[in-house]
Design a protein around this motif. Structure first.
Motif, PDB file in Angstrom:
ATOM      1  N   ALA A 148      44.435  42.520  39.722  1.00 13.38           N
ATOM      2  CA  ALA A 148      43.771  41.253  40.439  1.00 13.38           C
ATOM      3  C   ALA A 148      44.329  39.793  39.939  1.00 13.38           C
ATOM      4  N   CYS A 149      44.047  39.766  38.616  1.00 15.69           N
ATOM      5  CA  CYS A 149      44.470  38.617  38.005  1.00 15.69           C
ATOM      6  C   CYS A 149      46.109  38.289  38.240  1.00 15.69           C
TER       7      CYS A 149
ATOM      8  N   VAL B 215      46.400  37.009  41.830  1.00 16.25           N
ATOM      9  CA  VAL B 215      46.172  35.537  41.893  1.00 16.25           C
ATOM     10  C   VAL B 215      47.014  34.486  41.474  1.00 16.25           C
TER      11      VAL B 215
ATOM     12  N   ALA C 143      49.799  34.466  43.946  1.00 17.13           N
ATOM     13  CA  ALA C 143      49.158  33.844  45.337  1.00 17.13           C
ATOM     14  C   ALA C 143      49.316  31.943  44.932  1.00 17.13           C
ATOM     15  N   VAL C 144      48.717  31.838  43.728  1.00 18.85           N
ATOM     16  CA  VAL C 144      48.582  30.349  43.675  1.00 18.85           C
ATOM     17  C   VAL C 144      50.216  29.846  43.409  1.00 18.85           C
TER      18      VAL C 144
END
Length: 415
Positions: free
Chosen positions: A370-371, A374, A377-378
């Motif tokens: 999940a990290c 993220v 996505a950023v």
């Protein structure tokens, strides 16, 4: 790059990386024989990873200075020496020294990938990197099956003897079969090649892809460094040989993702990365069911290895395209994240399993995935918004556009 040369380079990658990950399947007998406490056996794998980290910084940049073909042969020979030291160890510190030395020179993987990227035509670079890099995953996962069988027949030491012999044989083949690279321009000095790695960490493309690799391989290491623990425990009580067979399951997913190189050549690296990371998180939902069934986790393992390979190939394609003038350095710097992530996963999963069982390890693997998502996505949002941090150089090109990155890399190589 002929098919036979791609195969040889993939074999070099597979054997070299197997020297680090071979211990994953034999942690219990190896730790018991060397007197390593059960809660600390994860460090048997992590020691090789930390040696690998040192090699990434000090040895991989040599590829931008010296003949990579000769470097590949020399590094394979020294890796073989580390394997011999490990196989003959009677004390844990001797084995750790051998593993660290083998890990340090196992960075021949990065020199090999850099060689493949440098001799490939621009339109086939992703394909060639994909095939050669598949050898890495074959080495990591295939080693599990082979080491398990060898351990049951002749003990864990035989694993490292076989790896030493294979390394020496491949070193001879590399010198006999591969041509010397034809390079344009003057070679970069060694000190400059090493120090320039630090500048990469200020570039958004490099940093974002590196962070994704860190969390990606921490999640990967969480599975493959810890999988033997629940499988050898109740209710399964599988032997090392049976546990090693799970490596063949992972191979199906990893080899299926070899096409990721062609997707990257077509400029689809950004969406492929996002989809693969989402798949990685979902795979842990299946792998977490290991305490009561084997079939559902098998599906999860295939998905996990497919996702990891797809992201890894996409990362390397984008970075080598953006930095054609220092392929070895950029791959070495990128793989620092890989090494740290793998070491984190290997050390953490054994500790969490001892404290919270396989559920704890599964939550860790999903959280790390999940990290990575993220970070992706950023960075995608920054690319869409047109944000361009200063000092980015060729990395100012939006990372979602693989073709634009390739054009930027070609432009950089002309200056």
């Amino acid at each position: 790059m002929t098919a036979w040369r791609r195969l040889l380079l993939a074999m070099v990658c597979g054997v070299a990386v197997a020297s680090i990950y071979a211990a994953q399947t034999v942690l219990d007998p190896m730790g018991h024989d060397l007197g390593v406490a059960p809660g600390l056996t994860g460090w048997i794998v992590s020691t090789g990873q930390f040696g690998y980290l040192v090699g990434l910084v000090l040895l991989v940049p040599l590829g931008d200075v010296a003949d990579r073909r000769r470097l590949i042969a020399v590094h394979l020979a020294v890796t073989a020496a580390g394997m011999v030291l490990t196989a003959s160890a009677t004390a844990s510190w001797v084995a750790f020294a051998g593993l660290a030395a083998a890990g340090m020179f196992a960075v021949v993987v990065q020199t090999t990938v850099a060689y493949a990227a440098s001799v490939s035509s621009p339109g086939e670079r992703g394909r060639d990197i994909g095939v050669v890099t598949s050898g890495v995953v074959v080495g990591i996962l295939g080693a599990r099956a082979v080491t398990g069988a060898l351990t049951e027949l002749w003990g864990w030491r035989s694993v490292y003897v076989v790896l030493a012999v294979l390394s020496l044989g491949l070193a001879a083949l590399v010198l006999a079969v591969l041509p010397t690279e034809e390079r344009s321009g003057r070679p970069t000095g060694y000190v400059r090649a090493v120090t320039s790695i630090g500048g990469l960490f200020r570039q958004r493309l490099f940093l974002s892809r590196g962070l994704i690799a860190f969390f990606l391989f921490a999640s990967f290491g969480t599975l493959w460094s810890g999988l033997s623990l629940p499988l050898s425990d109740a209710p399964w009580h599988l032997s090392e040989g049976q546990t090693g067979l799970f490596g063949f399951v992972g191979l199906a997913g990893a080899l299926g993702a070899a096409r990721a190189g062609r997707w990257a050549d077509a400029g689809r690296a950004m969406p492929v990365t996002g989809l693969a990371l989402g798949l990685l998180i979902l795979s842990w939902a299946a792998i977490g069911q290991l305490t009561w069934t084997l079939w559902i986790p098998l599906v999860g393992i295939v998905l996990l290895d497919f996702a990891v390979q797809a992201v890894h190939v996409s990362n390397q394609h984008l970075l080598t395209t953006a930095h054609p003038e220092r392929v070895s350095g950029v791959i070495g710097g990128y793989m620092v994240f890989y090494s740290l992530g793998s070491a984190l996963g290997a050390a953490s999963t054994t500790a969490l399993f001892a404290a919270h069982g396989w559920a704890g390890s599964s939550f860790l693997g999903a959280g790390l995935a999940a990290c990575a998502l993220v970070v992706w996505a950023v960075n995608r949002r920054l690319s869409v918004d047109g944000a361009t941090p200063s000092g980015e150089g060729t990395d100012a090109t939006p990372v979602g556009d693989g073709k634009a990155v390739e054009r930027a890399g070609r432009a950089a190589s002309t200056h």
